[in-house]
Design an enzyme around this catalytic site. Structure first.
Site, PDB file in Angstrom:
ATOM      1  N   HIS A  39     -47.595  26.001  30.287  1.00  0.00           N
ATOM      2  CA  HIS A  39     -47.688  24.537  30.419  1.00  0.00           C
ATOM      3  C   HIS A  39     -49.139  24.042  30.369  1.00  0.00           C
ATOM      4  O   HIS A  39     -49.507  23.246  29.521  1.00  0.00           O
ATOM      5  CB  HIS A  39     -47.125  24.092  31.772  1.00  0.00           C
ATOM      6  CG  HIS A  39     -45.714  24.472  32.043  1.00  0.00           C
ATOM      7  ND1 HIS A  39     -44.633  23.836  31.474  1.00  0.00           N
ATOM      8  CD2 HIS A  39     -45.199  25.413  32.865  1.00  0.00           C
ATOM      9  CE1 HIS A  39     -43.519  24.366  31.938  1.00  0.00           C
ATOM     10  NE2 HIS A  39     -43.823  25.324  32.774  1.00  0.00           N
TER      11      HIS A  39
HETATM   12  O1  RIB Z   1     -44.313  21.923  35.689  1.00  0.00           O
HETATM   13  C1  RIB Z   1     -45.359  22.792  35.322  1.00  0.00           C
HETATM   14  C2  RIB Z   1     -46.563  22.544  36.162  1.00  0.00           C
HETATM   15  O2  RIB Z   1     -46.262  22.905  37.501  1.00  0.00           O
HETATM   16  C3  RIB Z   1     -47.774  23.415  35.761  1.00  0.00           C
HETATM   17  O3  RIB Z   1     -48.970  22.704  36.003  1.00  0.00           O
HETATM   18  C4  RIB Z   1     -47.682  24.594  36.693  1.00  0.00           C
HETATM   19  O4  RIB Z   1     -48.980  25.147  36.991  1.00  0.00           O
HETATM   20  C5  RIB Z   1     -47.117  23.959  37.914  1.00  0.00           C
HETATM   21  O5  RIB Z   1     -48.192  23.402  38.623  1.00  0.00           O
END
Ligand code: RIB
Ligand code: CA
Length: 316
Positions: free
Chosen positions: A243
């Site tokens: 992500h």
């Molecule tokens: O939903 C994904 C996010 O949530 C990313 O930033 C991961 O590191 C968690 O923080």
């Protein structure tokens, strides 16, 4: 030509993958790293930022942010990122000290003293950024745009409609989305397409360095842990979404992404929908565009970019 950035994060396995990409590209002039609670408590996220940055032999100011969301009780993602926040992979103790400036002060002073606009890369809940904008609105003109990993047009990973970073602190996110600062949002719509496979992780491990080994251990932990929760994209098997890497990759290579400009609002109090980003793709609200919502990525080039960053940081 260097690109001045501030990185606000909650390390976090994919946060350190994002830091890896940032550290591997000297064209990014990282002015400051700030941390907040999210994947783990502030105690652990600040420690992880110091530890990882030391291990990467980078000398960058790291400032501690706020300890909890504006109003909601802190919910952490320890089941996904592990007890230490980095997939329980151990790193040597940090050699750099935490900044004596609290994060909000450091962000304000860094922004106001800069003679050029700075890109703010945010890969966790927006608690620090929201507080900065409330306390020091005069910094807005010094922020070129916010490259943000968070939200989703469709779906969620903390509820059927809410993504973790916005879910943890929707009130802070609301302040940021209504700030008037341009936002490029790497929500789940694009990050669920920004994955690495177990075969690609094995190739990374074959680089043979201690760092490559740590990266593959963290990513294998992430694959396993995400499968136990709704954090995993539907029908994912041996893949894991990076992500936060999207928020850095967009700043470096926006051409790898496609998105649409639209209005995005944050649901604050819905019984089932608190923390949802309401993405008005069809312009039904008639409200002004405030966000470029990314939805497409060139995954092959994205993975190649990350692989080279791991190789680069293995060599240094
Ligand atoms: O939903 C994904 C996010 O949530 C990313 O930033 C991961 O590191 C968690 O923080
Ligand atoms: Ca994160």
């Amino acid at each position: 030509m260097t690109i001045p950035v501030i990185i606000d994060c909650d390390p976090g396995i994919d946060d350190v993958m994002a830091l890896t990409l940032a550290f591997a590209h000297p064209e990014l002039d990282i002015k400051l790293i700030t941390t907040e609670p999210g994947n783990q408590t502030q105690e652990k996220t600040i420690h992880n930022a110091l530890t990882f940055t030391s291990y990467m032999k980078k000398n960058i100011e790291i400032a501690r942010g706020l300890d909890k969301p504006f109003f909601r009780k802190l919910e952490i993602a320890d089941k996904v990122h592990g007890e230490n926040g980095l997939g329980n992979v151990e790193f040597p103790e940090p050699t750099i000290q935490v900044s004596n400036r609290p994060a909000i002060e450091a962000m304000k002073e860094t922004l106001l003293s800069s003679d050029e606009q700075i890109i703010l890369i945010a890969t966790g809940p927006l608690t620090n950024v929201g507080a900065l904008l409330l306390a020091h609105p005069e910094v807005k003109s010094k922020i070129k745009y916010i490259s943000y990993m968070g939200g989703a047009a469709v779906g969620g990973n903390m509820s059927p409609t809410a993504e973790f970073n916005v879910y943890v602190d929707p009130h802070a996110a609301d302040i940021v989305f209504r700030s008037g600062i341009p936002i490029v949002m790497s929500g789940l719509d694009v990050t669920h397409k920004a994955y690495v496979t177990i075969e690609e992780i094995n190739e990374m491990e074959a680089i043979g360095s201690d760092f490559a080994s740590k990266v593959s251990q963290m990513l294998r932990f992430y694959i396993h842990s995400a499968k136990q929760t709704a954090f995993h994209a539907p029908n994912f098997e041996n893949q894991i979404h990076l992500h936060d890497l999207c928020a850095v990759s967009y700043v470096l290579t926006p051409e790898l992404f496609e998105g649409d400009n639209c209005h995005v609002a944050v649901e604050l109090e819905g019984k089932y929908t608190a923390g949802t980003t309401i993405v008005d793709y069809a312009q039904q609200t008639g409200l002004p565009h405030n966000v470029k919502v990314l939805h497409t990525i060139n995954r092959e080039k994205f993975v190649e970019q990350f692989f080279h960053a791991v190789k680069q940081m293995s060599a240094d």
